[in-house]
Design a protein around this motif. Sequence first.
Motif, PDB file in Angstrom:
ATOM      1  N   GLU A   1       0.820  -1.216   0.000  1.00 17.52           N
ATOM      2  CA  GLU A   1       0.000   0.000   0.000  1.00 17.52           C
ATOM      3  C   GLU A   1       0.852   1.263   0.000  1.00 17.52           C
ATOM      4  OE1 GLU A   1      -2.524  -0.410   3.428  1.00 17.52           O
ATOM      5  OE2 GLU A   1      -3.574  -2.133   2.561  1.00 17.52           O
ATOM      6  N   THR A   2       2.001   1.210   0.666  1.00 20.27           N
ATOM      7  CA  THR A   2       2.877   2.381   0.733  1.00 20.27           C
ATOM      8  C   THR A   2       3.808   2.480  -0.473  1.00 20.27           C
ATOM      9  OG1 THR A   2       4.539   1.208   2.037  1.00 20.27           O
ATOM     10  CG2 THR A   2       2.842   2.415   3.255  1.00 20.27           C
ATOM     11  N   GLY A   3       3.779   1.466  -1.343  1.00 22.00           N
ATOM     12  CA  GLY A   3       4.592   1.504  -2.551  1.00 22.00           C
ATOM     13  C   GLY A   3       6.014   1.002  -2.375  1.00 22.00           C
ATOM     14  N   LEU A   4       6.332   0.428  -1.221  1.00 17.17           N
ATOM     15  CA  LEU A   4       7.693  -0.080  -1.013  1.00 17.17           C
ATOM     16  C   LEU A   4       7.975  -1.325  -1.841  1.00 17.17           C
ATOM     17  CD1 LEU A   4       8.143   0.402   2.829  1.00 17.17           C
ATOM     18  CD2 LEU A   4       9.455   1.500   1.017  1.00 17.17           C
TER      19      LEU A   4
ATOM     20  N   THR B   1      12.672   5.024   8.725  1.00 18.95           N
ATOM     21  CA  THR B   1      11.278   5.353   8.428  1.00 18.95           C
ATOM     22  C   THR B   1      10.885   4.816   7.052  1.00 18.95           C
ATOM     23  OG1 THR B   1      11.803   7.436   7.317  1.00 18.95           O
ATOM     24  CG2 THR B   1      11.505   7.515   9.737  1.00 18.95           C
ATOM     25  N   LEU B   2       9.589   4.794   6.778  1.00 18.01           N
ATOM     26  CA  LEU B   2       9.123   4.373   5.455  1.00 18.01           C
ATOM     27  C   LEU B   2       9.697   5.284   4.368  1.00 18.01           C
ATOM     28  CD1 LEU B   2       5.376   3.504   6.176  1.00 18.01           C
ATOM     29  CD2 LEU B   2       7.288   1.919   5.857  1.00 18.01           C
ATOM     30  N   ASP B   3       9.791   6.576   4.645  1.00 15.44           N
ATOM     31  CA  ASP B   3      10.371   7.502   3.662  1.00 15.44           C
ATOM     32  C   ASP B   3      11.836   7.184   3.397  1.00 15.44           C
ATOM     33  OD1 ASP B   3       8.000   8.910   3.241  1.00 15.44           O
ATOM     34  OD2 ASP B   3       8.500  10.477   4.699  1.00 15.44           O
TER      35      ASP B   3
ATOM     36  N   ASP C   1      14.753   3.497  -3.891  1.00 22.34           N
ATOM     37  CA  ASP C   1      14.791   4.275  -5.134  1.00 22.34           C
ATOM     38  C   ASP C   1      16.224   4.371  -5.650  1.00 22.34           C
ATOM     39  OD1 ASP C   1      13.714   6.232  -7.164  1.00 22.34           O
ATOM     40  OD2 ASP C   1      15.091   7.559  -6.069  1.00 22.34           O
ATOM     41  N   ALA C   2      17.145   4.666  -4.753  1.00 17.19           N
ATOM     42  CA  ALA C   2      18.551   4.788  -5.167  1.00 17.19           C
ATOM     43  C   ALA C   2      19.084   3.466  -5.703  1.00 17.19           C
ATOM     44  CB  ALA C   2      19.401   5.271  -3.986  1.00 17.19           C
ATOM     45  N   THR C   3      18.804   2.373  -4.998  1.00 16.55           N
ATOM     46  CA  THR C   3      19.327   1.079  -5.460  1.00 16.55           C
ATOM     47  C   THR C   3      18.626   0.633  -6.741  1.00 16.55           C
ATOM     48  OG1 THR C   3      17.870  -0.111  -3.935  1.00 16.55           O
ATOM     49  CG2 THR C   3      20.122   0.335  -3.183  1.00 16.55           C
ATOM     50  N   ASP C   4      17.326   0.917  -6.871  1.00 20.15           N
ATOM     51  CA  ASP C   4      16.619   0.588  -8.116  1.00 20.15           C
ATOM     52  C   ASP C   4      17.241   1.318  -9.300  1.00 20.15           C
ATOM     53  OD1 ASP C   4      14.819  -1.022  -6.745  1.00 20.15           O
ATOM     54  OD2 ASP C   4      13.172   0.442  -6.815  1.00 20.15           O
ATOM     55  N   ARG C   5      17.535   2.592  -9.114  1.00 17.92           N
ATOM     56  CA  ARG C   5      18.103   3.377 -10.203  1.00 17.92           C
ATOM     57  C   ARG C   5      19.516   2.914 -10.545  1.00 17.92           C
ATOM     58  NH1 ARG C   5      16.981   9.328  -8.481  1.00 17.92           N
ATOM     59  NH2 ARG C   5      18.111   9.796 -10.379  1.00 17.92           N
ATOM     60  N   LEU C   6      20.281   2.543  -9.521  1.00 20.21           N
ATOM     61  CA  LEU C   6      21.624   2.019  -9.779  1.00 20.21           C
ATOM     62  C   LEU C   6      21.558   0.674 -10.499  1.00 20.21           C
ATOM     63  CD1 LEU C   6      23.359   2.938  -6.422  1.00 20.21           C
ATOM     64  CD2 LEU C   6      24.028   3.765  -8.697  1.00 20.21           C
TER      65      LEU C   6
ATOM     66  N   LEU D   1      25.225   6.698  -5.383  1.00 23.91           N
ATOM     67  CA  LEU D   1      26.149   5.923  -4.544  1.00 23.91           C
ATOM     68  C   LEU D   1      26.366   6.617  -3.199  1.00 23.91           C
ATOM     69  CD1 LEU D   1      28.745   4.767  -7.220  1.00 23.91           C
ATOM     70  CD2 LEU D   1      27.128   3.319  -5.963  1.00 23.91           C
ATOM     71  N   GLU D   2      26.433   7.934  -3.227  1.00 22.25           N
ATOM     72  CA  GLU D   2      26.609   8.686  -1.981  1.00 22.25           C
ATOM     73  C   GLU D   2      25.386   8.533  -1.076  1.00 22.25           C
ATOM     74  OE1 GLU D   2      28.709  10.542   0.788  1.00 22.25           O
ATOM     75  OE2 GLU D   2      29.492   9.937  -1.164  1.00 22.25           O
ATOM     76  N   ARG D   3      24.191   8.504  -1.654  1.00 20.76           N
ATOM     77  CA  ARG D   3      22.982   8.256  -0.852  1.00 20.76           C
ATOM     78  C   ARG D   3      23.060   6.888  -0.194  1.00 20.76           C
ATOM     79  NH1 ARG D   3      18.243   9.575  -4.982  1.00 20.76           N
ATOM     80  NH2 ARG D   3      17.033   8.213  -3.617  1.00 20.76           N
ATOM     81  N   VAL D   4      23.478   5.878  -0.955  1.00 19.11           N
ATOM     82  CA  VAL D   4      23.587   4.522  -0.399  1.00 19.11           C
ATOM     83  C   VAL D   4      24.658   4.496   0.697  1.00 19.11           C
ATOM     84  CG1 VAL D   4      24.132   2.110  -0.920  1.00 19.11           C
ATOM     85  CG2 VAL D   4      22.706   3.436  -2.503  1.00 19.11           C
TER      86      VAL D   4
END
Length: 134
Positions: free
Chosen positions: A27-30, A64-66, A73-78, A93-96
Amino acid sequence: MNGEHTQIGEVTTHTELSLRTIRHYEETGLVIPSARSQGGFRLYTEADVARLMVIRRMKPLGFTLDEMHDLLDATDRLDAGTDLPAGEREALLERVRGFEEAAHKRVADLRTQLARAEEFAGTLSERLTGTPAH
């Protein structure tokens, strides 16, 4: 898991997450089931289960869910491809890396809390038995 689609019941067994929790994450899109059966049952791939395992591992560390959305999102894009511009790839990569550092800090904090809890339990044991705990 066998490389094919798996129904939610087997996913709950593999991930140790409840049906309700998996549905909440949907439901939260995770995580979104990769398919549905003809009868409308959610079907998951190994990649979906791996995603759920990332979420499961983040939860006890207080993410958190966010934050979960942000990391996924970062790993999906990578994972989507190597044709990312160098600057964007490095930003992802810096976000990860930031999540990695936060995870290590939170694990250390939990170890400290656990040590304090064990000391407390030992103190109670000593009080009850009159024998110092080891």
